[in-house]
Design an enzyme around this catalytic site. Structure first.
Site, short mmCIF file in Angstrom:
data_model
loop_
_atom_site.label_atom_id
_atom_site.label_comp_id
_atom_site.label_asym_id
_atom_site.label_seq_id
_atom_site.Cartn_x
_atom_site.Cartn_y
_atom_site.Cartn_z
N ASP A 81 0.79 -1.24 0.00
CA ASP A 81 0.00 0.00 0.00
C ASP A 81 0.82 1.28 0.00
O ASP A 81 1.97 1.31 0.40
CB ASP A 81 -0.98 0.01 1.18
CG ASP A 81 -0.30 -0.24 2.52
OD1 ASP A 81 0.75 -0.91 2.55
OD2 ASP A 81 -0.81 0.24 3.55
N HIS B 277 7.09 8.83 4.55
CA HIS B 277 5.77 9.48 4.75
C HIS B 277 5.81 10.99 4.47
O HIS B 277 4.92 11.71 4.91
CB HIS B 277 5.21 9.25 6.17
CG HIS B 277 4.87 7.80 6.45
ND1 HIS B 277 3.89 7.43 7.36
CD2 HIS B 277 5.36 6.66 5.96
CE1 HIS B 277 3.82 6.10 7.40
NE2 HIS B 277 4.71 5.62 6.55
N GLU C 248 -0.57 -2.27 5.11
CA GLU C 248 0.38 -2.22 6.22
C GLU C 248 0.25 -0.91 6.99
O GLU C 248 0.41 -0.85 8.19
CB GLU C 248 1.81 -2.40 5.72
CG GLU C 248 2.84 -2.66 6.82
CD GLU C 248 3.18 -1.47 7.69
OE1 GLU C 248 3.37 -1.65 8.91
OE2 GLU C 248 3.26 -0.35 7.17
N GLU C 249 -0.06 0.16 6.25
CA GLU C 249 -0.14 1.49 6.88
C GLU C 249 -1.40 1.64 7.73
O GLU C 249 -1.57 2.66 8.38
CB GLU C 249 -0.10 2.59 5.81
CG GLU C 249 1.16 2.59 4.95
CD GLU C 249 2.39 3.10 5.69
OE1 GLU C 249 2.28 3.44 6.88
OE2 GLU C 249 3.46 3.13 5.06
#
Ligand SMILES: [Zn+2]
Ligand SMILES: [Zn+2]
Length: 434
Positions: free
Chosen positions: A99, A399, A165-166
């Site tokens: 993702d 990020h 995963e996030e």
């Protein structure tokens, strides 16, 4: 005679060993341009957590082309590939997360993402700002090499392409936790699992790792404080939840500084959001605080939860208010089995070169790989993607809009996975989950 016998017994083994080593490095060499191309394609078309539809199709088509058994729609958009090797051996899983994030890419590259998507009813930009595109490409490359040397592969390799995963959006389930729940480690029964994360601030092509706890557990908490609404000029006529919240925040920080045995492992409690009230002269009825807890020891994680509940509720009750605490565990402590780590170190060194593999400190960042390594012995390591011309302090963190990965050494990731598969199979004694 003896010499002849010795030579004739040894010669075929040497020949085979030499042959497979040569084959494998030339196979990696020939797949590397594709790995980079796949990574760039995925980078240009990123998708948010639990929405990795095109990514899943891309992976599925590749695995099918290789003749690998494929399961789709696992934990929503996940893809599992199962390769049965030509030699007997263990079942080993390799994991890549798929993702991207709601971040607007600012890096000027030809394959820059201009994608947008819906996130909880809002249109947001999407970017592979954590480098999961490179994880998928590395695992696709690994699958290709192992499929081409299928006859040599010991046991079974399970390729886990994991969504979210996030963190899944809103109240949705997802990620490694859902994969485990759906039985990804059960059929075939996985003995050990390996995963990697690219890192934008680690020198290109190097591997870093830590034995034992390596990444933190992450819990999200909410504390709702209910008091009694009153006029701002007459606080004694009500119960002020804002002042109570201030005391609770002090209490939470004192859990870290006065109650946590910090010589064992660090603890972080952060209140990231506080809301309550509408204007200057009204003391509101309630406030809400949202925050995160990070620990690097499962016992301390549990203790911290208990302490937060106790501190919040008892402080509130001392004021005649109430506090309602909810804690949602997002990830566990990512734990690298110490036996597995030391046994697999030679494999990592073979892949990256001994001088390029370094032990590192633990981090308070979190990974849902922890749900896999909670069930079976696991090893999670980092691969450097920082360009040689950049200093670590200048490299954009994960990020962020400027996040950038030099993809020229993704082959080290492919080699590491292959070495781990062969290295694990060759272990005379396998580590078991404690
Ligand atoms: Zn991330
Ligand atoms: Zn990540």
């Amino acid at each position: 005679m003896y010499r002849y016998l010795f030579f004739s017994l040894l010669a075929p083994t040497l020949l085979t060993a030499q042959k497979s080593a040569t084959d494998y490095s030339s196979l990696v060499k020939s797949v590397t341009p594709s790995v980079i191309e796949w990574r760039r394609h995925l980078h240009q078309y990123p998708e948010l957590s639990n929405r990795e539809y095109k990514t899943a199709e891309y992976i599925t088509a590749h695995l099918r082309k290789l003749g690998i058994e494929v399961k789709t729609g696992v934990a929503k958009t996940g893809v599992i590939g199962i390769l049965k090797g030509g030699k007997p051996g263990p079942v080993v899983a390799l994991r890549a997360d798929m993702d991207a994030l709601p971040v607007k890419e600012r890096v000027d590259i030809p394959f820059k993402s201009v994608e947008t998507a819906d996130y909880l009813g809002q249109t947001v930009p999407v970017m592979h700002a954590c480098g999961h595109d490179s994880h998928v490409a590395i695992l696709m490359g690994t699958a290709e090499v192992l499929a081409k040397m299928q006859k040599e592969v010991p046991g079974t390799v399970v390729f886990i392409f994991q969504p979210a995963e996030e963190g899944p959006p809103g109240e949705e389930e997802g990620g490694a936790k859902l994969m485990v729940k759906e039985g990804v480690l059960d059929a075939p029964k996985v003995e050990a699992i390996f995963g990697l994360h690219i890192n934008s601030q680690t020198p290109l092509g190097t591997i870093t790792y830590k034995s034992g706890a390596t990444m933190a557990s992450s819990d999200w908490f909410t504390i709702k404080v209910t008091g009694k609404q009153t006029h701002g000029s007459q606080p004694w006529a009500g119960i002020d939840p804002i002042v109570v919240s201030a005391h609770i925040i002090e209490g939470l920080q004192s859990i870290v500084s006065r109650q946590s045995e910090l010589t064992i492992a660090p603890v972080v409690i952060t209140v990231g959001k506080i809301s309550g009230g509408v204007r200057n002269n009204i003391i509101p009825e309630e406030t809400t605080m949202d925050g995160t807890i990070r620990t690097l020891d499962p016992v301390m994680q549990k203790q911290t939860h208990e302490r937060i509940r106790k501190v919040a509720t008892t402080i509130a009750s001392a004021w005649g208010a109430t506090a309602e605490v909810t804690i949602d565990t997002k990830t566990l402590v990512t734990y690298n089995d110490p036996n597995l780590t030391s046994m697999m170190l030679p494999a990592l060194e073979k892949a990256a070169g001994k001088e390029n593999v370094k032990a590192k400190e633990w981090t308070t960042g979190a990974e849902d790989f922890s749900f896999f390594s909670d069930k079976v012995p696991g090893l999670f390591f980092f691969l450097g993607g920082m360009p040689a011309t950049v200093k670590a302090e200048d490299a954009a963190p994960h990020h962020t809009p400027d996040f950038f990965i030099d993809d020229s050494r993704l082959d080290v990731g492919v080699k590491a996975f292959i070495e781990l598969v062969f290295g694990y199979a060759a272990l005379p004694v396998k580590p078991v989950k404690q």
